[in-house]
Design a protein around this motif. Sequence first.
Motif, PDB file in Angstrom:
ATOM      1  N   GLN A  80       0.857  -1.186   0.000  1.00 50.25           N
ATOM      2  CA  GLN A  80       0.000   0.000   0.000  1.00 50.25           C
ATOM      3  C   GLN A  80       0.899   1.245   0.000  1.00 50.25           C
TER       4      GLN A  80
ATOM      5  N   HIS B  62     -11.223   3.306   1.956  1.00 50.48           N
ATOM      6  CA  HIS B  62     -11.197   2.497   3.181  1.00 50.48           C
ATOM      7  C   HIS B  62     -11.618   1.058   2.896  1.00 50.48           C
ATOM      8  N   ALA B  63     -12.576   0.869   2.013  1.00 53.41           N
ATOM      9  CA  ALA B  63     -13.028  -0.483   1.681  1.00 53.41           C
ATOM     10  C   ALA B  63     -11.912  -1.294   1.041  1.00 53.41           C
ATOM     11  N   ASP B  64     -11.059  -0.629   0.249  1.00 55.75           N
ATOM     12  CA  ASP B  64      -9.957  -1.343  -0.398  1.00 55.75           C
ATOM     13  C   ASP B  64      -8.922  -1.783   0.630  1.00 55.75           C
ATOM     14  N   LEU B  65      -8.623  -0.898   1.584  1.00 50.45           N
ATOM     15  CA  LEU B  65      -7.663  -1.266   2.629  1.00 50.45           C
ATOM     16  C   LEU B  65      -8.232  -2.377   3.510  1.00 50.45           C
ATOM     17  N   ASN B  66      -9.511  -2.285   3.827  1.00 51.76           N
ATOM     18  CA  ASN B  66     -10.168  -3.365   4.578  1.00 51.76           C
ATOM     19  C   ASN B  66     -10.030  -4.688   3.842  1.00 51.76           C
TER      20      ASN B  66
ATOM     21  N   LEU C 273      -5.031   4.376  10.338  1.00 55.51           N
ATOM     22  CA  LEU C 273      -5.866   3.750   9.314  1.00 55.51           C
ATOM     23  C   LEU C 273      -5.655   2.239   9.259  1.00 55.51           C
ATOM     24  N   ILE C 274      -4.423   1.816   9.459  1.00 57.92           N
ATOM     25  CA  ILE C 274      -4.134   0.380   9.456  1.00 57.92           C
ATOM     26  C   ILE C 274      -4.766  -0.288  10.662  1.00 57.92           C
TER      27      ILE C 274
ATOM     28  N   ARG D  46      -7.515   0.559  12.134  1.00 59.13           N
ATOM     29  CA  ARG D  46      -8.959   0.457  11.905  1.00 59.13           C
ATOM     30  C   ARG D  46      -9.283  -0.636  10.884  1.00 59.13           C
ATOM     31  N   SER D  47      -8.514  -0.705   9.816  1.00 53.86           N
ATOM     32  CA  SER D  47      -8.803  -1.720   8.808  1.00 53.86           C
ATOM     33  C   SER D  47      -8.502  -3.125   9.321  1.00 53.86           C
TER      34      SER D  47
ATOM     35  N   VAL E  76     -11.359  -4.225  11.368  1.00 55.42           N
ATOM     36  CA  VAL E  76     -12.477  -4.659  10.532  1.00 55.42           C
ATOM     37  C   VAL E  76     -12.257  -6.108  10.102  1.00 55.42           C
ATOM     38  N   ALA E  77     -11.040  -6.414   9.653  1.00 54.99           N
ATOM     39  CA  ALA E  77     -10.742  -7.771   9.195  1.00 54.99           C
ATOM     40  C   ALA E  77     -10.797  -8.788  10.331  1.00 54.99           C
TER      41      ALA E  77
END
Length: 228
Positions: free
Chosen positions: A81, A91-95, A124-125, A127-128, A131-132
């Motif tokens: 990234q 954000h959806a792509d990083l998730n 940001l990492i 948070r993603s 999510v995962a």
Amino acid sequence: MKGPLGDAGITLVIAPHPDDEVLGCGGTIARLTNAGQQVHVAIATRGRPPRYSEESADRVRQEAVAAHELLGVARTHFLDQPAAELDRVPHADLNAAFGRLFDEVRPDTIFLPFLGDIHLDHQLIFRSAMVAARPRTWTYPRRLYAYETLSETNWAAPHIEPSFVPNVFIDISETLERKLAAFACYGSQCCAFPNERSPEALRALAMLRGATVHRHAAEAFLLIREMI
């Protein structure tokens, strides 16, 4: 190995940039691999022109490989990234990138950068990755920790951003020297003391965290979630 680390299973350490994993978890990685446990490291970003040259990005990647070999890392995952530009990535792509990583590694234990770090990439990492790591199926990470990164975790605005208040301390008395040797592999990132990204500062922090729990050296973490 006694305690929760003895049941760590497959461990995944997520680093926003090369060297964060050693700064925050190098001693713990060495302790886990010494005990025969499997540790993966994910380097989330890569420097891209014109902000970073290809030569510098290649060099730091080679440094990461050397550091991880010294620590006994089973596999290094490079997500590639854009470094210092994650705010431009949907954000959806990083998730999704972290979702694919978790599906591949199937980690039991995860070490993450701290949400309150001053670097936006770290935030940001975190948070993603959270999510995962959502517990939506029968298989998901059972234990999540946030680690501290010198010159990132301690530079945020106190009482405005979340504060790093550790509640888990891992004894690295026997692996501190390997942590420092792994950091020395990052020749492009090592700085002269009193810069915080120096071997002397890393040693001092480890000694301070160790003294907090009456040990010679330790790394400090914030337990985010644990399923027993």
